[in-house]
Design an enzyme around this catalytic site. Structure first.
Site, PDB file in Angstrom:
ATOM      1  N   TYR A  11     -29.773-113.640  18.433  1.00  0.00           N
ATOM      2  CA  TYR A  11     -30.738-113.595  19.536  1.00  0.00           C
ATOM      3  C   TYR A  11     -31.355-114.967  19.761  1.00  0.00           C
ATOM      4  O   TYR A  11     -31.863-115.602  18.853  1.00  0.00           O
ATOM      5  CB  TYR A  11     -31.839-112.585  19.195  1.00  0.00           C
ATOM      6  CG  TYR A  11     -32.944-112.457  20.218  1.00  0.00           C
ATOM      7  CD1 TYR A  11     -32.670-112.085  21.527  1.00  0.00           C
ATOM      8  CD2 TYR A  11     -34.264-112.682  19.861  1.00  0.00           C
ATOM      9  CE1 TYR A  11     -33.685-111.942  22.452  1.00  0.00           C
ATOM     10  CE2 TYR A  11     -35.293-112.544  20.784  1.00  0.00           C
ATOM     11  CZ  TYR A  11     -34.994-112.175  22.080  1.00  0.00           C
ATOM     12  OH  TYR A  11     -36.004-112.033  22.992  1.00  0.00           O
ATOM     13  N   GLY A  18     -35.259-111.143  25.619  1.00  0.00           N
ATOM     14  CA  GLY A  18     -35.715-109.857  26.123  1.00  0.00           C
ATOM     15  C   GLY A  18     -34.533-109.038  26.603  1.00  0.00           C
ATOM     16  O   GLY A  18     -33.431-109.063  26.050  1.00  0.00           O
ATOM     17  N   ASN A 131     -41.893-118.841  21.718  1.00  0.00           N
ATOM     18  CA  ASN A 131     -42.144-117.560  21.063  1.00  0.00           C
ATOM     19  C   ASN A 131     -43.112-117.743  19.907  1.00  0.00           C
ATOM     20  O   ASN A 131     -42.772-118.287  18.869  1.00  0.00           O
ATOM     21  CB  ASN A 131     -40.812-116.983  20.554  1.00  0.00           C
ATOM     22  CG  ASN A 131     -40.853-115.477  20.442  1.00  0.00           C
ATOM     23  OD1 ASN A 131     -41.911-114.888  20.380  1.00  0.00           O
ATOM     24  ND2 ASN A 131     -39.683-114.862  20.411  1.00  0.00           N
ATOM     25  N   ARG A 221     -88.164-108.862  12.192  1.00  0.00           N
ATOM     26  CA  ARG A 221     -88.052-108.439  10.797  1.00  0.00           C
ATOM     27  C   ARG A 221     -86.595-108.276  10.349  1.00  0.00           C
ATOM     28  O   ARG A 221     -86.268-108.510   9.183  1.00  0.00           O
ATOM     29  CB  ARG A 221     -88.805-107.115  10.635  1.00  0.00           C
ATOM     30  CG  ARG A 221     -88.930-106.662   9.225  1.00  0.00           C
ATOM     31  CD  ARG A 221     -89.684-105.361   9.018  1.00  0.00           C
ATOM     32  NE  ARG A 221     -90.103-104.661  10.199  1.00  0.00           N
ATOM     33  CZ  ARG A 221     -90.022-103.341  10.351  1.00  0.00           C
ATOM     34  NH1 ARG A 221     -89.499-102.604   9.386  1.00  0.00           N
ATOM     35  NH2 ARG A 221     -90.472-102.752  11.445  1.00  0.00           N
TER      36      ARG A 221
END
Length: 418
Positions: A11, A18, A131, A221
């Protein structure tokens, strides 16, 4: 003779990205400082050696100028694709770039002016450059740094407000906080003890009139408890981001020692997204409680000071509108604190079917922090104005230094406008 060649599909090396695993995407604007941070973080993660980029490409990135990068357009998985694509575009000699020498202009012109040549991408480098989670991490890191600073300032400003409202320092006693020892609460209480009336730093205001109330309102406080959790939240988010800034967050990852390239999900921005949503919620409370202290300073029934901190009200409305501004900013923060990371929207034809929305989480965290800074600045101005009504009495030495610093800056700004 025929040979059958088996091609290993990887890939981003011999596929697109994608759903269109074929061509790289060439797709409003970060300022140069934030773009520089983005580039530095991208270089840092690529230098870890798991992204498959060449040393030549990395060296060109180090020497390069700053690309035009939009601040919107990322869904936070697969990382910050759109902004990082713009970052890579300038490095490739396309789109626009910035440098101190040229300003914003065509990237080819900027690179040439500095004697640089565009990056020529090799296999895997296209996806390696775009990426990762560096956009959300860069903006998130700025938000954390500014949040740390404003949290420290909040203690000083609140202590000055308590002093001019003639509050008591008893709520900050060490034993009170020892039985509920959250780190942030403990630190904030110590800050208050070091600033308010003590044997080391006596206050004429505190000595002038005995404390005649049972206890102060929560906004005075409970500062250690409210400010303290903001301090602890910031520390938690900083720890998450420190890990994220120094991680390999692209895909696929190359493990040369094993001779493998593995697809995973380190690009998913859920960690920084969730952390930055938490940052917004935690830091906002510093503004929320500050706005209520401004109300006490401006309201004569609560402060025993002139209404809106002006002696002769009328044409001079004093801090009336300043308080309105603080209220408006706090109210806007309430919407901005809605978590971005509870949302997800499927993209890339359902390949990227769960996303973090980390980019929006980072951008709105920055806006929340900016509003907190502005609200606390209003409180500081109001508290210093209230101090004027106690003169000639003086507060503690540390708080007098705060007043003197503000007065010095104010006088300098007045001179600069005339």
């Amino acid at each position: 003779m025929c040979f059958h060649v088996s091609v290993l599909v990887v890939y981003g090396v011999n596929t697109g990205f994608g759903k269109f695993a074929g061509t790289v995407v060439r797709k409003d604007q970060l300022n140069p400082e934030r773009t520089r941070m983005l580039l530095a973080l991208r270089i840092n993660t690529l230098a870890k050696g798991h992204s498959g980029v060449s040393l030549e490409t990395l060296q060109k990135m180090v020497a390069s100028c700053l690309s035009w990068v939009p601040e919107k357009g990322t869904v936070g998985a697969s990382g910050d694709l759109s902004p990082l694509a713009h970052l890579a575009l300038g490095l490739m000699g396309e789109g626009r770039m910035w440098s101190p020498l040229t300003g914003w202009t065509e990237s080819s012109t900027v690179l040439e002016a500095h004697g640089l040549t565009p990056i020529s991408l090799k296999p895997k480098e296209g996806i390696a450059l775009i990426n990762g989670t560096q956009m959300m991490s860069a903006l998130g890191a700025e938000a954390v740094e500014r949040a740390e600073a404003v949290a420290r300032q909040a203690d000083v400003i609140a202590a000055l407000t308590l002093e001019v409202l003639r509050g008591t320092n008893k709520a900050f006693d060490k034993d009170v906080h020892a039985v509920r020892p959250h780190p942030g609460q403990t630190v904030v209480a110590q800050h208050f003890r070091s600033l308010l009336h003590s044997d080391i730093f006596p206050s004429e205001i505190a000595e002038d009139k005995p404390y005649d109330r049972v206890q102060d309102a929560y906004t005075l406080r409970c500062c250690p408890q409210v400010h303290g959790v903001a301090v602890d939240t910031i520390a938690f988010v900083k720890k998450i981001l420190n890990t994220e800034l120094n991680s390999g967050t692209d895909n696929p990852l190359v493990f040369a020692e094993r001779g493998v390239t593995l697809s995973g999900g380190n690009f998913h921005g859920e960690y920084p997204a969730k952390a930055l949503d938490f940052l917004s919620i935690g830091v906002h409370e510093l503004a929320s409680i500050s706005e209520r202290r401004i109300e006490r300073l401006c309201n004569p029934s609560l402060s025993e000071l002139p209404a809106f901190l002006v002696k002769d009200g009328g044409l001079n409305s004093g801090f009336m509108v300043a308080h309105c501004t603080a209220a408006a900013l706090v109210s806007e923060n309430k919407a901005l604190c809605h978590p971005a990371s509870v949302d997800s929207i499927s993209t890339s034809a359902a390949t990227e079917d769960h996303v973090s929305m980390g980019g929006w989480a980072a951008r709105k965290a920055l806006r929340v922090v900016e509003h907190v800074e502005q609200v606390l600045a209003i409180e500081l101005l109001a508290a210093c104005q209230a101090l004027e009504f106690h003169r000639p009495l003086r507060t503690t030495a540390p708080l007098e230094k705060v007043y003197e610093l503000l007065l010095k800056i104010f006088i300098k700004s007045v001179h600069a406008t005339h």
